[in-house]
Scaffold this motif. Structure first.
Motif: not given
Length: 121
Positions: A17-20, A40-41
């Motif tokens: 989910s890190t933004s561009v 997430e793991h």
């Protein structure tokens, strides 16, 4: 020579989910050309490179749609293991036409090997 002997450690990674925008800042700040993407793991799921980013169209699109690593990453995340030999690594680079490969041990990233690392080796 094994990957563990010439890989770069302390790998900078991002999440799905890190933004561009954050990815671009990380690449520029750290003077690197790609970042592995972890789920997430903490498992490798892809990689975002400068090439992935320069093919995006228009900054207005990026701002309005909140593009994330999951949207632009190259997948699957091709990986090497610490015991992989130099010749095998070169073959991996050639086969997949890649410029760098994360090194994964027991499901966790422990390093990354770039073409420059191979030349130094």
């Amino acid at each position: 020579m094994k990957a563990s002997e010439f890989m770069t450690t302390g790998v900078i990674t991002v999440g799905l989910s890190t933004s561009v925008g954050d990815i671009v800042r990380s690449l520029l700040t750290n003077r690197i050309s790609a970042v592995p993407v972890l789920d997430e793991h903490g498992a490798l799921v892809g990689i975002v490179s400068e090439a992935d980013l320069i093919h995006l169209e228009g900054s207005d699109f990026l701002k309005s749609h909140g593009v994330k690593a999951a949207d632009v990453m190259t997948k699957p995340g091709i990986a090497a293991n610490p015991e992989m030999g130099l010749e095998e690594l070169v073959g991996l680079f050639d086969k997949h036409r890649i410029k760098r490969v994360p090194v994964v041990d027991h499901g966790k990233i422990v390093g990354i090997v770039s073409r420059a690392n191979i030349l130094q080796a």
